[in-house]
Design a protein around this motif. Structure first.
Motif, mmCIF file in Angstrom:
data_model
loop_
_atom_site.group_PDB
_atom_site.id
_atom_site.type_symbol
_atom_site.label_atom_id
_atom_site.label_comp_id
_atom_site.label_asym_id
_atom_site.label_seq_id
_atom_site.Cartn_x
_atom_site.Cartn_y
_atom_site.Cartn_z
ATOM 1 N N PRO A 311 0.815 -1.221 0.000
ATOM 2 C CA PRO A 311 0.000 0.000 0.000
ATOM 3 C C PRO A 311 0.844 1.266 0.000
ATOM 4 C CG PRO A 311 -0.053 -1.082 2.158
ATOM 5 C CD PRO A 311 0.618 -2.030 1.218
ATOM 6 N N LYS A 315 -5.689 5.193 0.877
ATOM 7 C CA LYS A 315 -6.656 4.714 -0.106
ATOM 8 C C LYS A 315 -6.341 3.285 -0.523
ATOM 9 C CE LYS A 315 -7.946 9.190 -2.119
ATOM 10 N NZ LYS A 315 -7.962 10.011 -3.357
ATOM 11 N N ASP A 316 -5.054 2.999 -0.670
ATOM 12 C CA ASP A 316 -4.650 1.636 -1.022
ATOM 13 C C ASP A 316 -5.035 0.642 0.069
ATOM 14 O OD1 ASP A 316 -3.641 2.300 -3.456
ATOM 15 O OD2 ASP A 316 -1.527 2.109 -2.909
ATOM 16 N N THR A 317 -4.853 1.033 1.326
ATOM 17 C CA THR A 317 -5.200 0.111 2.416
ATOM 18 C C THR A 317 -6.702 -0.137 2.458
ATOM 19 O OG1 THR A 317 -5.417 1.872 4.089
ATOM 20 C CG2 THR A 317 -3.238 0.908 3.796
ATOM 21 N N LYS A 319 -8.678 -0.158 -0.147
ATOM 22 C CA LYS A 319 -8.958 -1.081 -1.249
ATOM 23 C C LYS A 319 -8.578 -2.511 -0.861
ATOM 24 C CE LYS A 319 -8.200 2.316 -4.949
ATOM 25 N NZ LYS A 319 -7.308 2.716 -6.069
ATOM 26 N N GLN A 320 -7.418 -2.643 -0.225
ATOM 27 C CA GLN A 320 -6.969 -3.969 0.180
ATOM 28 C C GLN A 320 -7.911 -4.571 1.214
ATOM 29 O OE1 GLN A 320 -2.901 -4.579 1.279
ATOM 30 N NE2 GLN A 320 -2.096 -3.448 -0.456
ATOM 31 N N LYS A 322 -11.057 -4.025 1.576
ATOM 32 C CA LYS A 322 -12.288 -4.426 0.896
ATOM 33 C C LYS A 322 -12.088 -5.738 0.141
ATOM 34 C CE LYS A 322 -15.764 -2.768 -2.398
ATOM 35 N NZ LYS A 322 -16.156 -1.641 -3.293
ATOM 36 N N THR A 323 -10.954 -5.847 -0.549
ATOM 37 C CA THR A 323 -10.659 -7.072 -1.306
ATOM 38 C C THR A 323 -10.537 -8.278 -0.390
ATOM 39 O OG1 THR A 323 -9.523 -5.821 -3.027
ATOM 40 C CG2 THR A 323 -9.037 -8.170 -2.878
#
Length: 417
Positions: A311, A315-317, A319-320, A322-323
């Motif tokens: 990340p 924002k990246d965290t 997304k991760q 959620k995935t």
């Protein structure tokens, strides 16, 4: 005072009294999860079949008494069982143990209570965390107190860091001071439910302050006498290697944690040097540490970098998180407490090359091969505990506080064992 013609007692000899031995030399806490089961199995095997010089009293501890009793019944050494769930029970457990292996995770959620109890009771501590933010927290809060009490709080004692940390230690002893150290890893393995939950917890709980800790290359210490160099920041893409251009490197499962652990070892040994400890390896004032996964194929490296993203921001965290949550809901990952069966683990392996350049221009390398990660963690964690119990006199008296495996085991026979 005479008890015969020549018998006499010198009462000054009685001034030094041996400390009272605690009920348990070793307690494995939170051991009913997947990694815990393998570590208990490994310890039981070593205590029965291994070359253990003295009898060790040990116990299994955790919240579920039925699970603990079932596990103990399958051990040939028949360890004791202790139920410990509340803070008071954990405090009592620490007071009765010489060494505690703490396996309950995620450590960010439930790790501190055991550490706090160990520091309060003068008990040595071992964990297998891969959580950098938890390590940073312990250093900030407990390193000074543990050092003053002569305690060893050994973190990262699993396969994620021990092979590389000890290999780097060997290179520093042989060729140090070093100019650069590059770690190349590849392998095949599986993720268990507990490891998956830890990864989810890390990204779910990420805030601006914790993100800054997570991203800093020296969040566990070991800063060099220069500014942070671009190569020391986390790798996020596949790229041709600078030493071996026909190979490709990319972020790996252990890269983030392992790189910071190696840098902390560097700093801890420098701290020991200032305290006058002899025969301490010299890592190098300008040492550049990089840890990467390795591939011979560009497309394979690019896919791995995409599949294992590091990340870059909050924002990246998100997304991760959620995935990962979607993966859990779909049932494509094991439940907490479960992991790959023995047949699957037999297919796995670990392999790493550590290549270094010394300040005098010499080059050297260590080649490590081992079993699948969970199996390797059981081996390394169990042996760290036994060395800590059996080789107290050989370990450096200055190696106290929140430690890496290499710093904690300096002077021991761990590598040979």
């Amino acid at each position: 005072l005479l008890f015969g013609p020549f018998a006499m007692i010198d009462f000054d000899d009685l001034d030094e009294v041996e400390p009272e031995r605690r009920p348990y030399d070793l307690v494995v806490f939170g051991c009913t999860g997947f990694s815990g089961c393998l570590i208990v199995e490994q310890l039981d095997t070593l205590l029965v079949d291994g070359d253990v010089p003295k009898a060790i009293t040990w116990a299994l501890a955790g919240r579920s008494l039925p699970k603990l009793e079932k596990m103990a019944s399958q051990c040939r050494t028949r360890p004791k069982v202790v139920q410990a769930a509340s803070a008071d029970e954990i405090n009592q457990l620490a007071a009765e143990a010489t060494v505690i292996i703490a396996l309950a995770g995620p450590y960010l959620d439930c790790g501190e209570q055991v550490v706090k109890a160990c520091v309060g009771s003068g008990t040595h501590y071992i964990d297998i965390t891969g959580e950098v933010n938890f390590g940073h927290f312990l250093i900030q809060k407990y390193h000074k107190a543990a050092k003053e009490k002569g305690l060893r709080l050994i973190q990262f004692a699993g396969a994620m860091c021990v092979p590389e940390d000890l290999a780097a230690y060997l290179l520093a002893r042989k060729l140090g001071p070093l100019k650069q150290l590059r770690v190349y890893s590849w392998g095949y393995g599986f993720r268990g439910g507990g490891s998956f939950q830890t990864g989810l917890t890390v990204v779910e709980r990420m805030l601006p302050d914790s993100m800054a800790v997570y991203q800093h290359p020296f969040s566990l210490g070991g800063e060099r006498k220069c500014d942070v160099r671009p190569e020391e920041k986390d790798c996020r893409t596949a790229e041709a290697d600078v030493l071996f251009p026909s190979t490709w490197v990319m972020p790996g499962y252990v890269s983030h944690t392992c790189s910071r652990v190696l840098r902390r070892s560097c700093g801890l040994f420098e701290e020991m040097m200032t305290e006058g400890v002899k025969d301490v390896p010299s890592y190098g004032d300008q040492l550049l540490v990089t840890v990467r996964d390795l591939s011979l194929d560009q497309k394979e490296a690019e896919y791995a970098a995409w599949a294992n993203p590091v990340p870059a921001d909050l924002k990246d965290t998100m997304k991760q998180a959620k995935t990962l949550e979607e993966m859990r809901k779909k049932g494509v990952v094991p439940a907490v407490g479960l992991g790959p069966p023995k047949e699957a683990r037999a297919l796995g392996f670990m392999e790493t090359y550590l290549v270094c350049e010394a300040e005098n221009g010499q080059w050297g390398h260590v080649h490590f091969t081992g079993p699948e990660g969970y199996e390797a963690t059981a081996i390394t964690c169990a042996m760290v505990a036994l060395v800590l119990l059996e080789e107290k006199e050989a370990l450096s008296v200055s190696a106290c506080g929140v430690l890496t495996p290499a710093a904690a085991l300096h002077g021991s026979s761990f590598v040979e064992r």
